[in-house]
Design a protein around this motif. Sequence first.
Motif, mmCIF file in Angstrom:
data_model
loop_
_atom_site.group_PDB
_atom_site.id
_atom_site.type_symbol
_atom_site.label_atom_id
_atom_site.label_comp_id
_atom_site.label_asym_id
_atom_site.label_seq_id
_atom_site.Cartn_x
_atom_site.Cartn_y
_atom_site.Cartn_z
ATOM 1 N N THR A 18 65.256 -42.889 -23.742
ATOM 2 C CA THR A 18 65.959 -43.035 -22.468
ATOM 3 C C THR A 18 64.968 -42.848 -21.326
ATOM 4 O OG1 THR A 18 67.965 -42.128 -23.458
ATOM 5 C CG2 THR A 18 67.855 -42.176 -21.060
ATOM 6 N N ARG A 19 65.009 -43.736 -20.360
ATOM 7 C CA ARG A 19 64.102 -43.678 -19.212
ATOM 8 C C ARG A 19 64.876 -43.926 -17.925
ATOM 9 N NH1 ARG A 19 61.046 -41.753 -22.462
ATOM 10 N NH2 ARG A 19 59.025 -42.591 -23.163
ATOM 11 N N GLU A 20 64.322 -43.448 -16.823
ATOM 12 C CA GLU A 20 64.819 -43.791 -15.495
ATOM 13 C C GLU A 20 63.800 -44.718 -14.843
ATOM 14 O OE1 GLU A 20 67.566 -42.941 -13.789
ATOM 15 O OE2 GLU A 20 68.465 -41.675 -15.346
ATOM 16 N N LEU A 21 64.244 -45.903 -14.442
ATOM 17 C CA LEU A 21 63.393 -46.879 -13.773
ATOM 18 C C LEU A 21 63.995 -47.227 -12.417
ATOM 19 C CD1 LEU A 21 62.517 -49.422 -16.631
ATOM 20 C CD2 LEU A 21 61.180 -47.454 -15.838
ATOM 21 N N PRO A 22 63.189 -47.705 -11.485
ATOM 22 C CA PRO A 22 63.750 -48.133 -10.194
ATOM 23 C C PRO A 22 64.748 -49.260 -10.387
ATOM 24 C CG PRO A 22 61.345 -47.945 -10.076
ATOM 25 C CD PRO A 22 61.713 -47.823 -11.521
ATOM 26 N N GLN A 23 65.820 -49.212 -9.620
ATOM 27 C CA GLN A 23 66.787 -50.306 -9.682
ATOM 28 C C GLN A 23 66.137 -51.573 -9.152
ATOM 29 O OE1 GLN A 23 70.905 -49.459 -8.442
ATOM 30 N NE2 GLN A 23 70.741 -51.243 -7.085
ATOM 31 N N PRO A 24 66.238 -52.696 -9.862
ATOM 32 C CA PRO A 24 65.576 -53.923 -9.417
ATOM 33 C C PRO A 24 66.209 -54.480 -8.150
ATOM 34 C CG PRO A 24 66.945 -54.356 -11.333
ATOM 35 C CD PRO A 24 66.943 -52.869 -11.149
ATOM 36 N N VAL A 25 65.424 -55.265 -7.444
ATOM 37 C CA VAL A 25 65.868 -55.888 -6.191
ATOM 38 C C VAL A 25 65.885 -57.405 -6.383
ATOM 39 C CG1 VAL A 25 65.335 -56.222 -3.745
ATOM 40 C CG2 VAL A 25 64.910 -53.992 -4.831
ATOM 41 N N PRO A 26 66.977 -58.075 -6.043
ATOM 42 C CA PRO A 26 67.031 -59.527 -6.243
ATOM 43 C C PRO A 26 66.124 -60.267 -5.276
ATOM 44 C CG PRO A 26 68.987 -58.783 -5.081
ATOM 45 C CD PRO A 26 68.239 -57.543 -5.486
ATOM 46 N N GLY A 27 65.374 -61.226 -5.801
ATOM 47 C CA GLY A 27 64.542 -62.076 -4.971
ATOM 48 C C GLY A 27 65.302 -63.323 -4.566
ATOM 49 N N PRO A 28 64.628 -64.280 -3.935
ATOM 50 C CA PRO A 28 65.284 -65.534 -3.537
ATOM 51 C C PRO A 28 65.940 -66.227 -4.730
ATOM 52 C CG PRO A 28 63.125 -65.367 -2.524
ATOM 53 C CD PRO A 28 63.209 -64.241 -3.515
ATOM 54 N N GLY A 29 67.194 -66.613 -4.556
ATOM 55 C CA GLY A 29 67.913 -67.309 -5.605
ATOM 56 C C GLY A 29 68.370 -66.434 -6.748
ATOM 57 N N VAL A 71 76.391 -57.061 -7.617
ATOM 58 C CA VAL A 71 76.390 -56.021 -6.583
ATOM 59 C C VAL A 71 75.542 -56.403 -5.376
ATOM 60 C CG1 VAL A 71 76.879 -54.145 -8.184
ATOM 61 C CG2 VAL A 71 74.516 -54.780 -7.763
ATOM 62 N N GLU A 72 74.640 -57.380 -5.545
ATOM 63 C CA GLU A 72 73.793 -57.791 -4.418
ATOM 64 C C GLU A 72 73.238 -59.187 -4.716
ATOM 65 O OE1 GLU A 72 69.712 -56.318 -2.087
ATOM 66 O OE2 GLU A 72 70.668 -55.003 -3.583
ATOM 67 N N THR A 73 73.053 -59.969 -3.678
ATOM 68 C CA THR A 73 72.491 -61.308 -3.830
ATOM 69 C C THR A 73 71.222 -61.439 -3.012
ATOM 70 O OG1 THR A 73 73.815 -62.204 -2.009
ATOM 71 C CG2 THR A 73 74.757 -62.320 -4.230
ATOM 72 N N GLY A 74 70.270 -62.210 -3.528
ATOM 73 C CA GLY A 74 69.042 -62.472 -2.803
ATOM 74 C C GLY A 74 69.202 -63.655 -1.857
ATOM 75 N N ARG A 75 68.184 -63.894 -1.063
ATOM 76 C CA ARG A 75 68.219 -64.997 -0.101
ATOM 77 C C ARG A 75 68.440 -66.321 -0.826
ATOM 78 N NH1 ARG A 75 64.045 -68.069 1.378
ATOM 79 N NH2 ARG A 75 62.555 -66.570 0.516
ATOM 80 N N GLY A 76 69.408 -67.078 -0.352
ATOM 81 C CA GLY A 76 69.688 -68.387 -0.928
ATOM 82 C C GLY A 76 70.560 -68.362 -2.163
ATOM 83 N N PHE A 102 71.370 -52.007 -14.674
ATOM 84 C CA PHE A 102 71.344 -53.105 -13.705
ATOM 85 C C PHE A 102 70.344 -54.150 -14.182
ATOM 86 C CE2 PHE A 102 72.879 -49.483 -11.343
ATOM 87 C CZ PHE A 102 73.908 -50.000 -10.584
ATOM 88 N N HIS A 103 70.570 -55.397 -13.780
ATOM 89 C CA HIS A 103 69.702 -56.480 -14.210
ATOM 90 C C HIS A 103 69.656 -57.549 -13.136
ATOM 91 C CE1 HIS A 103 68.488 -60.029 -16.734
ATOM 92 N NE2 HIS A 103 67.679 -59.113 -17.238
ATOM 93 N N VAL A 104 68.461 -58.120 -12.916
ATOM 94 C CA VAL A 104 68.285 -59.205 -11.947
ATOM 95 C C VAL A 104 68.066 -60.500 -12.706
ATOM 96 C CG1 VAL A 104 66.578 -60.188 -10.371
ATOM 97 C CG2 VAL A 104 67.484 -57.928 -9.943
ATOM 98 N N VAL A 105 68.698 -61.584 -12.217
ATOM 99 C CA VAL A 105 68.612 -62.868 -12.910
ATOM 100 C C VAL A 105 68.748 -63.995 -11.901
ATOM 101 C CG1 VAL A 105 71.104 -62.985 -13.323
ATOM 102 C CG2 VAL A 105 69.550 -64.180 -14.873
ATOM 103 N N ASP A 106 68.147 -65.146 -12.199
ATOM 104 C CA ASP A 106 68.326 -66.330 -11.367
ATOM 105 C C ASP A 106 69.785 -66.769 -11.429
ATOM 106 O OD1 ASP A 106 65.642 -66.309 -10.803
ATOM 107 O OD2 ASP A 106 65.127 -67.899 -12.226
ATOM 108 N N GLN A 107 70.371 -67.062 -10.275
ATOM 109 C CA GLN A 107 71.787 -67.412 -10.248
ATOM 110 C C GLN A 107 72.094 -68.683 -11.036
ATOM 111 O OE1 GLN A 107 73.407 -68.287 -6.391
ATOM 112 N NE2 GLN A 107 72.244 -70.175 -6.168
#
Length: 338
Positions: A18-29, A71-76, A102-107
């Motif tokens: 088990t680890r604690e990592l920074p929550q990812p931030v969504p990039g463009p798209g 929970v959050e969207t990136g630009r575009g 949490f997970h970041v993915v291309d829309q």
Amino acid sequence: MRVMELVRFGGADTAFATRELPQPVPGPGQVLVRVMATSVNPLDLQTRRGDYRDQVALPAVIGNDVSGVVVETGRGADDFQPGDEVWYLAPVFAGLGTYAEFHVVDQALVARKPARLSHVEAAGLALVGVTVWEALVERAGVRAGERVLVHGGAGGVGSAAIQIARALGAEVVTTARARDHGFVTGLGAGTAIDFSAGDYAPQVRAMGGVDVVLDTVGGDTLTRSPEILADRGRVVSIVDISEPQNLLAAWGVNATYHFVFVSPGRAKLEALGRLVDRGELRPVIGAVLPLADIAQAHTLLEGGSPTEGRGRPRGKIAIAVHPLDQPPHGTGSSGREE
């Protein structure tokens, strides 16, 4: 965010931490998704054992299925907005996997979750459903009235393949242990053959052979498929080929072979969602474990827990990432499914 990180290759009991990592931030798209559920697949077992160590640098967060909430969207990234319930298959060997909160993915890879599926059910269907769609529809081109042999019909991929082949109008033959025959016929298989009781090929030949073979088990399936194929039959394999295969007999029946390493995409998920909405496809969830028990989930998928007298569950093993009876880690939301 909390993740279960693969810290060493090998057995499940020592592979994860088990680890604690920074929550990812969504990039463009891109969209940031709170992962409500994920699942465990044979690909995860292979990755954990070290079969793909050239593609995976440790420590790593693995996993590919997601059902969750934006929970959050990136630009575009205008296709979704916070609060949307979504599901998707994350790209393989690309960035952080889905054993995470949490997970970041291309829309472009994301679809809206079918309303009649829970998050656990959707997470259990994403990878196997997309795999079967690519195998039977995009590669084999299964048509109504054809006969399809699904090897391993009681497994995660097999249970989805039986239903999708039936939805395409095909007759389904499947191999499964005798104890699972009622289960696979309940999914839509017209004939179930006990592979553990003898050679399956004579029984398939006696019914006139098949047009398509879906190989989910490996071994000598590729070599033996021409014995049961009709002329211009197709074989689709989703299994890594580690040993030489003699395909000379395939020439005699004009067979076509396809090898599938699945690729994600919204269109496939939307097609699966339509089958779900029509009641033609339902996920088969054999077990649900919390994220903290990811090692136990791997052990179950590998064949069960001998000390507890349990065998491998039918269908998929799902992982409830945000427990449904308490607030998600690090947020104020209840995280409950409706």
